[in-house]
Write a protein that holds these residues in place. Structure first.
Motif, PDB file in Angstrom:
ATOM      1  N   ILE A 213      39.221  -7.053 104.435  1.00 54.66           N
ATOM      2  CA  ILE A 213      40.215  -7.457 104.033  1.00 54.66           C
ATOM      3  C   ILE A 213      41.039  -7.296 105.379  1.00 54.66           C
ATOM      4  O   ILE A 213      42.661  -8.005 105.965  1.00 54.66           O
ATOM      5  CB  ILE A 213      41.339  -6.412 103.325  1.00 54.66           C
ATOM      6  N   GLY A 214      40.606  -5.498 106.065  1.00 54.71           N
ATOM      7  CA  GLY A 214      41.381  -5.479 107.412  1.00 54.71           C
ATOM      8  C   GLY A 214      41.757  -6.414 108.328  1.00 54.71           C
ATOM      9  O   GLY A 214      42.295  -6.945 109.060  1.00 54.71           O
ATOM     10  N   ALA A 215      39.967  -7.358 108.533  1.00 49.63           N
ATOM     11  CA  ALA A 215      39.520  -7.996 109.758  1.00 49.63           C
ATOM     12  C   ALA A 215      41.052  -9.687 109.362  1.00 49.63           C
ATOM     13  O   ALA A 215      41.279  -9.651 110.617  1.00 49.63           O
ATOM     14  CB  ALA A 215      38.195  -7.924 109.479  1.00 49.63           C
ATOM     15  N   LEU A 216      40.793  -9.862 108.143  1.00 47.21           N
ATOM     16  CA  LEU A 216      41.852 -11.417 107.824  1.00 47.21           C
ATOM     17  C   LEU A 216      42.840 -10.558 108.021  1.00 47.21           C
ATOM     18  O   LEU A 216      43.945 -11.200 108.322  1.00 47.21           O
ATOM     19  CB  LEU A 216      41.451 -11.794 106.770  1.00 47.21           C
ATOM     20  N   SER A 217      43.140  -9.055 107.392  1.00 49.17           N
ATOM     21  CA  SER A 217      44.705  -9.247 107.710  1.00 49.17           C
ATOM     22  C   SER A 217      45.535  -8.916 108.731  1.00 49.17           C
ATOM     23  O   SER A 217      46.206  -9.261 109.050  1.00 49.17           O
ATOM     24  CB  SER A 217      45.488  -8.335 106.793  1.00 49.17           C
TER      25      SER A 217
END
Lengths: 253, 253, 253, 253
Positions: free
Chosen positions: D92-96
């Motif tokens: 989630i962090g990487a995409l966000s």
């Protein structure tokens, strides 16, 4: 005189992450299982470990595992028997190239971690592994858990099996390993450990977790290489066995 | 009658990412270079490609590349000669296991992408690759860019070299490939491409980017497999050469 | 009173390969650079390191590197500026999620290994990194080699730069680090190391490899965490600086 | 008027392996689930897909999966709930970060493949996933199989759930998906597929594999993007629903 092979999983470094005990451990075993880059190891550790083990005159084994560096091959991964066959063949091939380049000889195959455990009980997985070994070279030895499906499948394909026992694990009364989830599954006391080895080697027996004497075939004993006191344990086991007149050597050597 | 080998990089699928043209392309080549899981390919594509290529009677080659799936082996990675040796050996070993299991024979090695390009000019890299090939099996053929350092190093180690040419790349007057950064480095027109092939095969010559006729040794021609119209290009080249009386076959076959 | 930040690369474990010194090292630094899973580290080490560092009240930094676990991010890989931007953004995002989940705050970014070194000299790489940092959060601090292109690019984009110096590396007279290939590039003697730190912090000077005094901006000092005696070195530097009245704290804290 | 969200898994390219249908598919959906580099996708596809989807005004979702590129996230891997939490947070962090850099907004999370399937039934896995989502941002939507444990766990943590249905899968009479191993588990006929969608959207019902009418909540419909005729299927479903007066839009938009 009783004979046993002492085997150890080695070459489990990866890149910058080193395994400094490897050279020392090699002094106290007769055969090594070398990681092939899937669960641990890389091209560098493979070459180095093959070279070191050959200098020590040890029997060289491939140690194929699940493709899972982060999990060290200890997580179950849902692979089809076809893929189990393929990952076994791939890893044996990769390691054997390093051995060939050094003019050494591949001696045996021992599956690693979750692959080893699953193939001890799961017939189609065991079949896939031994078929890969057979198709690569039917003269190879197959190391597997004593009394397991893996040993049965190796033999039913005409391969030479080598039954492995553990010094620091408890056994159930059906001869299987006590699940690690149980409180008493590990033997903590070194003296108990040595006694279990003696029973297994000299008498072909092991006292199960609930006190029953069980028959067991002990052809090779696993020496763990990844604990902090691995070298001293290996040295103790080795010295003790030598003192008791046990011949330590790899099968066929 | 003139003879040439047509080679193609195949088995470049990975997991769910398939290479559907592979079976069709195999009809129009005499040798295949099979990806070994580092820059592309996996255990599944390796087994499948070996099986398919053996059915077609093609010469089987290992196609080692940099460990770089995401970059498809096309990015330069700073590896020491020792590591170049090791990754070459690892990949040859892995592929050769699949060939051995199918009772086939490994025929040649061709480096991939950035590894191929760097080893065409860099002597220590070329030395590392050919040493790995030699140590695995000195009877293997080594495919390399015609006129390159790779060919020189293969020969100086006593290996059988096979000089590769390209139909869709322009050449400089020193016989090297025109850098892709130059505007005219690729031949777009199919007829020009066929003419270049004819010159290379029948006359051992190529017209350089600036119009000079240069001598070139054409022992194998690379057929690209990864464009959308790869099959039709391969078919055209194959048919045209057959029509002109060229014998298409792999070295030593 | 002079102020300096002591930073250390931490969270460089991977799966089974642990970094046991991390908790101890945290006692002697003011900021940490946490590996994000590309050159080292994984989801487990990231969570654990964030939690530990927050308990110690340290400034939390992301430590993006090349996608190269086996090479520990120390090998140059040919990536386009666009990809440099993307890998920086990806890694910052991944780490920041762990920090967000713990209700902490991301403080700075420091590139790792080959990425750090290349971006110290290569303008387009430095630009790509600082643009990614800017687009994620323009209030972040950017750690970079004192006097490098990286520092210049961070500042020209309006980011807050933090100039990093090294205690165990020699400097050239132009203020750049002496290449590791040179014989005298590393400072072996702890006392020499401490003297260099003193010069840099108290006087803004460093004596170059060939004896010339050079101006240098020392805002953060790198404490290496990966040697066997890393903890004792960190402790010595920390204690010595405290004793000399230097205030050890991260920028903006 | 009935409302439904049409969602599609996109951004599943990897390096050289492209997903050429993505831009076309975006015309017929209201929300996208973007692969985050674990089961598919990479930094390049992530940036590109975010940019494209924002241009189309689509709701942006992260699509975390098992760390298993070769298996496309479809193989069950034995991870602890703690690790499930960590891999969800990481992805989630990487995409966000890519969304943040483009000044967009993350809208929802949908687990992929084996992770989705396991978390539909396994409470501790579902708990781990929704906890990670909650800790990152409690305002995010959670997409999950209609009637599943995942939906329950999202709601019990106070997250906004979105119940997903399938047009091409058969259902059992308890509302669960028919296992793919069963002969009739897939709906082959496009007309039957459209009828199932109509039943689900207009009447909140589905006819189970053995003919029983079952209640089902249809808030989002999964449009598969990975078959060769994916675009034409998407277009047909989209057009048909529009024609029938269904409003196609993402939750909260």
């Amino acid at each position: 005189m009783p004979i046993i092979d002492l085997n150890c999983d080695l070459g489990e470094a990866f890149g910058n992450y080193k395994m400094p005990n490897d050279p020392e451990l090699m002094k106290y075993v007769s055969s090594v299982n070398i990681a092939c880059g899937f669960h641990a190891g890389d091209w560098n550790s493979m070459q180095e470990t093959v070279q070191l083990a050959m200098k020590e005159g040890l029997a060289l084994g491939a140690h194929p595992g699940f493709p899972d560096l982060q999990g060290f091959g200890r997580r179950e991964i849902q692979l089809s028997p076809k893929e189990i066959y393929q990952i076994t063949l791939y890893q044996i091939g990769a390691l054997s190239a390093f051995i060939k380049a050094e003019k050494g000889e591949l001696h045996h195959i021992k599956a690693h971690g979750a692959l080893y455990n699953m193939a001890s009980k799961n017939k189609s997985m065991a079949k896939a592994i031994v078929q890969a070994i057979h198709d690569f070279d039917p003269s190879l030895y197959v190391y597997g858990l004593s009394g397991s499906v893996m040993i049965q499948e190796a033999e039913s394909l005409g391969l030479k099996s080598v039954s492995e026992v553990f010094a620091d694990r408890r056994y159930e009364k059906d001869g299987s390993l006590s699940p690690r989830s149980l409180e008493n599954s590990m033997i903590q006391n070194p003296e108990d450990s040595l006694n279990q080895i003696r029973d297994m080697i000299h008498r072909g027996k092991v006292i199960s977790r609930d006190g029953v004497e069980v028959s067991i075939l002990a052809e090779t004993l696993c020496i763990h290489g990844d604990s902090s006191h691995a070298v001293s344990v290996a040295k103790t086991v080795y010295s003790q066995l030598i003192e008791e007149g046990v011949i330590i050597k790899a099968p066929g050597k």
